[in-house]
Design an enzyme around this catalytic site. Structure first.
Site, PDB file in Angstrom:
ATOM      1  N   VAL A 110      14.093  92.725 131.186  1.00 22.34           N
ATOM      2  CA  VAL A 110      13.269  93.621 130.375  1.00 22.34           C
ATOM      3  C   VAL A 110      14.010  94.948 130.267  1.00 22.34           C
ATOM      4  CG1 VAL A 110      11.020  92.563 130.782  1.00 22.34           C
ATOM      5  CG2 VAL A 110      11.912  94.164 132.460  1.00 22.34           C
ATOM      6  N   ASP A 139      16.678 102.916 119.958  1.00 28.29           N
ATOM      7  CA  ASP A 139      17.420 103.692 118.958  1.00 28.29           C
ATOM      8  C   ASP A 139      18.018 102.735 117.938  1.00 28.29           C
ATOM      9  OD1 ASP A 139      20.646 103.540 119.816  1.00 28.29           O
ATOM     10  OD2 ASP A 139      19.238 103.194 121.444  1.00 28.29           O
TER      11      ASP A 139
END
Length: 236
Positions: free
Chosen positions: A89, A205
């Site tokens: 994760v 991003d």
């Protein structure tokens, strides 16, 4: 029995371990989402915890940055502690145009500029793939929670600061969703040791567009991804 990098005892880890890169993120996951939490390892401050989520045993442990570090921890968890399912994760930088900030990216496969899987496979190319059962369950859970999800190929980079200025445009052309630094290595270890692995990433991003999440949105996006990962972990 402790390994050189994990000082947990036999039985301390659940069959399914969620693995962020940052050990402090592992601590955050344990304290925020799990109940009856026990810290099971702390060698080199790479923290590991085991607790329950909705009554089912789940572990979480950091794996560090990059393929070499991640491979060490994943190998030892599977080979020495009997872990069967590893779910990375983390976050990724998007490259494909239809991938947006706060999307969840699930790595069906992982390309890489590392030689780690060629070393495993007599210098041949190895298709580093997620376990289909884990992938299918994660997609199901993301859709149930109305979390935007993209499934496809990711790229695991050896260099965070790459000198290859044109590589991201080539990734976009080949349909790669985003860039992380560990998935390909983790998939290789899991295949080698006959375990199951999956990578779930939140888009923090967009490399080509130059977009970045605020700290508040980054935390919300991570929490949304964690709920997907945890629901996946307890429904295997």
């Amino acid at each position: 029995m402790a390994t050189p990098h994990i000082n947990a005892q036999p039985g301390d880890f659940a069959e399914t371990v969620l693995m962020p890169g940052d050990p402090l993120r592992a601590k955050y996951i344990a304290e925020t989402f799990l109940e009856d939490v026990k810290q099971v390892c702390d060698v080199r401050n790479m923290f590991g915890f085991t607790g329950t989520y909705k009554g089912k045993k789940v572990s979480v442990m950091g794996h560090g940055m990059g393929i070499p570090s991640a491979c060490i921890y994943v190998h030892e968890l599977i080979a020495e502690y009997g872990v069967k399912n590893v779910i990375r994760v983390g976050s990724c930088g998007a490259v494909r145009d239809d991938v947006n900030l706060m999307d969840v990216v699930i790595g069906m496969g992982a390309s890489t500029d590392s030689k780690v899987n060629r070393i495993r496979f007599n210098d041949h190319d190895f298709a580093a793939l997620a376990d289909y059962g884990l992938l299918e369950e994660a997609v199901k859970q993301a859709r149930a929670q109305n979390v935007p999800v993209k499934v496809g190929n990711v790229f695991s980079a050896d260099l965070f600061y790459t000198p290859e200025a044109d590589i991201f445009e080539k990734m976009e052309k080949l349909g790669i969703l985003g860039v992380d630094m560990e998935a390909a290595g983790i998939y290789g270890v899991a295949a080698d040791l006959k375990a199951k692995a999956l990578t779930i990433l939140t888009v923090s991003d967009h490399i080509i567009r130059g977009e970045k999440l605020s700290s508040e949105d980054r935390q919300k996006s991570f929490n949304d991804m964690m709920k997907v990962a945890l629901e996946t972990a307890i429904n295997l």
